[in-house]
Write an enzyme that holds these catalytic residues in place. Structure first.
Site, mmCIF file in Angstrom:
data_model
loop_
_atom_site.group_PDB
_atom_site.id
_atom_site.type_symbol
_atom_site.label_atom_id
_atom_site.label_comp_id
_atom_site.label_asym_id
_atom_site.label_seq_id
_atom_site.Cartn_x
_atom_site.Cartn_y
_atom_site.Cartn_z
ATOM 1 N N LYS A 1 -59.742 8.118 36.856
ATOM 2 C CA LYS A 1 -60.770 8.036 35.679
ATOM 3 C C LYS A 1 -60.903 9.271 35.329
ATOM 4 O O LYS A 1 -60.639 9.835 34.135
ATOM 5 C CB LYS A 1 -61.749 7.083 35.686
ATOM 6 C CG LYS A 1 -62.402 6.384 34.505
ATOM 7 C CD LYS A 1 -63.530 5.568 34.607
ATOM 8 C CE LYS A 1 -63.326 4.364 35.188
ATOM 9 N NZ LYS A 1 -64.532 3.567 35.406
ATOM 10 N N ASN B 1 -78.395 -9.474 23.301
ATOM 11 C CA ASN B 1 -77.325 -10.106 23.819
ATOM 12 C C ASN B 1 -77.582 -11.597 24.005
ATOM 13 O O ASN B 1 -76.404 -12.391 23.604
ATOM 14 C CB ASN B 1 -76.826 -9.499 25.060
ATOM 15 C CG ASN B 1 -76.207 -8.198 24.791
ATOM 16 O OD1 ASN B 1 -75.643 -8.042 23.734
ATOM 17 N ND2 ASN B 1 -75.521 -7.730 25.745
ATOM 18 N N PHE C 1 -71.312 -13.677 13.299
ATOM 19 C CA PHE C 1 -71.295 -14.236 14.638
ATOM 20 C C PHE C 1 -71.445 -15.880 14.518
ATOM 21 O O PHE C 1 -72.095 -16.350 15.428
ATOM 22 C CB PHE C 1 -72.376 -13.733 15.645
ATOM 23 C CG PHE C 1 -71.936 -12.619 16.619
ATOM 24 C CD1 PHE C 1 -71.586 -11.328 15.882
ATOM 25 C CD2 PHE C 1 -72.055 -12.651 17.797
ATOM 26 C CE1 PHE C 1 -71.142 -10.528 16.623
ATOM 27 C CE2 PHE C 1 -71.372 -11.575 18.514
ATOM 28 C CZ PHE C 1 -71.004 -10.356 17.818
ATOM 29 N N LEU C 2 -70.758 -16.316 13.623
ATOM 30 C CA LEU C 2 -70.861 -17.782 13.511
ATOM 31 C C LEU C 2 -69.404 -18.153 13.509
ATOM 32 O O LEU C 2 -68.894 -19.029 12.746
ATOM 33 C CB LEU C 2 -71.514 -18.328 12.199
ATOM 34 C CG LEU C 2 -73.099 -18.478 12.167
ATOM 35 C CD1 LEU C 2 -73.583 -18.919 10.822
ATOM 36 C CD2 LEU C 2 -73.438 -19.276 13.393
ATOM 37 N N ALA D 1 -66.622 -20.181 15.051
ATOM 38 C CA ALA D 1 -66.361 -21.026 16.198
ATOM 39 C C ALA D 1 -64.966 -20.666 16.858
ATOM 40 O O ALA D 1 -64.016 -20.258 15.947
ATOM 41 C CB ALA D 1 -66.486 -22.649 15.429
ATOM 42 N N GLY E 1 -66.673 -13.929 25.609
ATOM 43 C CA GLY E 1 -66.285 -13.447 26.755
ATOM 44 C C GLY E 1 -66.852 -11.885 27.059
ATOM 45 O O GLY E 1 -67.368 -11.530 26.352
ATOM 46 N N CYS F 1 -70.293 -8.097 28.870
ATOM 47 C CA CYS F 1 -71.497 -8.250 28.536
ATOM 48 C C CYS F 1 -72.128 -9.757 28.406
ATOM 49 O O CYS F 1 -73.015 -9.938 29.296
ATOM 50 C CB CYS F 1 -71.807 -7.330 27.374
ATOM 51 S SG CYS F 1 -71.419 -5.591 27.610
HETATM 52 C C1 UDX Z 1 -71.797 -7.274 22.951
HETATM 53 C C2 UDX Z 1 -72.514 -6.844 21.865
HETATM 54 O O1 UDX Z 1 -72.186 -7.409 20.523
HETATM 55 C C3 UDX Z 1 -73.094 -5.567 21.897
HETATM 56 O O2 UDX Z 1 -74.003 -5.393 21.057
HETATM 57 C C4 UDX Z 1 -73.564 -5.072 23.401
HETATM 58 O O3 UDX Z 1 -73.827 -3.730 23.396
HETATM 59 C C5 UDX Z 1 -72.434 -5.415 24.470
HETATM 60 O O4 UDX Z 1 -72.078 -6.978 24.354
HETATM 61 P P1 UDX Z 1 -69.105 -6.912 22.940
HETATM 62 O O5 UDX Z 1 -69.068 -7.588 24.427
HETATM 63 O O6 UDX Z 1 -68.148 -5.584 22.852
HETATM 64 O O7 UDX Z 1 -70.450 -6.341 22.655
HETATM 65 O O8 UDX Z 1 -68.320 -7.948 22.107
HETATM 66 P P2 UDX Z 1 -68.813 -8.670 20.714
HETATM 67 O O9 UDX Z 1 -68.083 -8.147 19.637
HETATM 68 O O10 UDX Z 1 -70.202 -9.100 20.640
HETATM 69 O O11 UDX Z 1 -67.921 -9.973 21.197
HETATM 70 C C6 UDX Z 1 -68.553 -10.888 22.282
HETATM 71 C C7 UDX Z 1 -67.589 -12.082 22.547
HETATM 72 O O12 UDX Z 1 -67.825 -13.051 21.327
HETATM 73 C C8 UDX Z 1 -66.082 -11.860 22.200
HETATM 74 O O13 UDX Z 1 -65.406 -12.598 23.212
HETATM 75 C C9 UDX Z 1 -65.647 -12.468 20.580
HETATM 76 O O14 UDX Z 1 -64.538 -13.204 20.726
HETATM 77 C C10 UDX Z 1 -66.916 -13.722 20.892
HETATM 78 N N1 UDX Z 1 -67.403 -13.995 19.391
HETATM 79 C C11 UDX Z 1 -67.962 -12.970 18.610
HETATM 80 C C12 UDX Z 1 -67.114 -15.404 19.009
HETATM 81 O O15 UDX Z 1 -66.514 -16.189 19.807
HETATM 82 N N2 UDX Z 1 -67.573 -15.734 17.765
HETATM 83 C C13 UDX Z 1 -68.269 -14.851 16.895
HETATM 84 O O16 UDX Z 1 -68.257 -15.231 15.601
HETATM 85 C C14 UDX Z 1 -68.160 -13.573 17.226
#
Ligand code: UDX
Length: 436
Positions: A35, A210, A251-252, A254, A259, A262
């Protein structure tokens, strides 16, 4: 300012390069020689839009360098710790091995007045446990959680929506907060909220953020389950409730659920920590959030099996996507690959394509067939499943064009990102998630 960043993964590498881009002198440190070798050449070891540019710029300016030698942290005023806190192998709790190793490795090189700023996501109480060891050197430990989203990590780091710094009580803590204000000067100057708290609150801000996001996604996926037995459309439902500013539409989405590195492990670690604190019941709902999330993957598999009248064996199923979300090559706990592996387990001939994540996916799941070219992957497919909503599938793929490649006319939209009417009009049987 002179800074060190311990841990150069998705979080640390971006943080190091972003801090150099706003004018600081930064050394990034990691135990992984490969890395460090690629970062030193200005090459990002993972896919993150905008990172290659700021890496190259930082290295060319002489303000950014990378090393495996921890002693090079000596002389930095702030040492950011951004190592991973994965889920333990045999339980839900967070594995703090890397955080402990980073702090232990750093201690000999700390000087009085230095600040150690933890950025990793840790169980509440971790910082208070580590603080005395750091204090013995005359340095101060603060917790400065990171909220970056993969795919938007550079923007989220350079221009965050808020900055949170947990400090210990006393003058040293206040001075450390001032130093953090200075390091983030461009954001502070433009009025980004800068929230100073105690250590425990800062740690909790991150895990609760989260947990809230995961809850929002599982809430709408629970509504999708109800929609599936009532003929309602969860997408329209989300639009309608999302107009209420108290709820909001983001974030709604479906689909096959969340995954990544985080959300899944953070809600599990939060449950485990709450149990330790004797407050398991306060976040017992997170188990349900996790369960709803995992059921959506079953749903996608069940839809494929039902669409093929139970005759899955040797049917060609093409999965569009492998990454846990678009704009990332991260496959950690990817719902997309989970669906792929399960269908393969049922005897289907599964082909996976993805614009960025194929190499990572192949390493972990070599039993699947990977094809880089989207159209080649679609050739002769009986069923097409969209599992990651890359623009390549969402916007740049017409149903008429796909019809010219595939054998079957069954599409499962695992991210509710396709135009259902357009696919149906082109002769396809379209299945969404929580949609009629
Ligand atoms: C997340 C948090 O958003 C971020 O603030 C934190 O620092 C780390 O974890 P990340 O893991 O990069 O970030 O992804 P994020 O964009 O949050 O999406 C997470 C998962 O949720 C993805 O698999 C995405 O496909 C899913 N998701 C997101 C949904 O299924 N529906 C949604 O409406 C939004």
């Amino acid at each position: 300012m002179r800074l060190s960043v311990i841990g150069c993964g998705y979080l640390g590498a971006v943080h190091a390069a972003a801090m150099a881009s706003i004018g600081h002198e930064v050394v990034g440190i990691d135990v992984d020689e490969n890395k460090i070798a690629s970062l030193s050449k200005g090459e990002a070891p993972f896919f993150e839009p905008g990172l290659p540019e700021i890496l190259a710029e930082g290295i060319a300016s002489g303000r950014l360098r990378f090393t495996t030698d921890m002693s090079e942290a000596r002389g930095a005023q702030i040492h950011f710790v951004g190592v991973g806190t994965p889920q333990q192998r045999d339980g839900y709790a967070a594995d703090l091995t890397y955080v402990n190793a980073a702090i232990d490795g750093l201690l000999p090189y700390l000087a009085a007045g230095d600040v150690v700023a933890g950025k990793s996501t840790v169980p509440v109480g971790t910082a208070a446990g580590l603080a005395p060891r750091v204090a013995e050197t005359g340095a101060t430990l603060v917790w400065n959680p990171e909220f970056l989203r993969e795919g938007w990590a550079v923007q989220d780091t350079v221009d965050p929506d808020r900055l949170v710094v947990g400090i210990p009580a006393g003058d040293a803590g206040e001075e450390a907060a001032d130093l953090l204000r200075e390091v983030y000067h461009p954001s502070v100057a433009k009025g980004t909220p800068f929230i100073v708290t105690d250590l425990a609150t800062a740690e909790l801000v991150k895990v609760s953020a989260n947990a809230f996001l995961a809850t929002k996604i599982s809430f709408i996926n629970a509504m999708a389950e109800i929609a599936e037995v009532t003929g309602a459309d969860v997408t329209t439902l989300a639009d309608a409730i999302g107009h209420d500013v108290r709820i909001g539409r983001r974030f709604l989405g479906a689909g096959i659920g969340f995954g990544g590195g985080c959300l899944p492990k953070d809600i599990r670690a939060f449950s485990a920590r709450a149990e330790e604190l004797g407050r398991g019941e306060s976040v017992a709902f997170l188990r349900e959030i996790d369960a709803i999330n995992l059921r959506r993957r079953d749903r996608a598999v069940d839809l494929a099996v039902a669409a093929l009248d139970g005759q899955v064996f040797e049917k060609k199923i093409t999965l569009l996507g492998a990454a846990f979300k678009p704009h990332s090559d991260d496959i950690r706990d990817s719902p997309a690959l989970d669906v792929a592996v399960r269908l393969r387990g049922l005897g289907a001939s599964v082909t996976v394509t993805d614009p960025a994540a194929i190499e990572n996916a192949r390493r972990v799941h070599p039993q699947l067939t990977y094809v880089t070219d989207r159209d080649e992957a679609l050739a002769d497919a009986d069923v097409v499943i969209v599992v990651t909503e890359w623009d390549e599938y969402r916007r740049q793929m017409s149903p008429e064009h796909v019809s010219s490649l595939t054998t079957g006319r069954i599409v499962i939209d695992g991210r509710n990102c396709l135009d259902a009417a357009a696919w149906r009009a082109a002769g396809w049987t379209y299945f969404g998630m929580g949609r009629p």
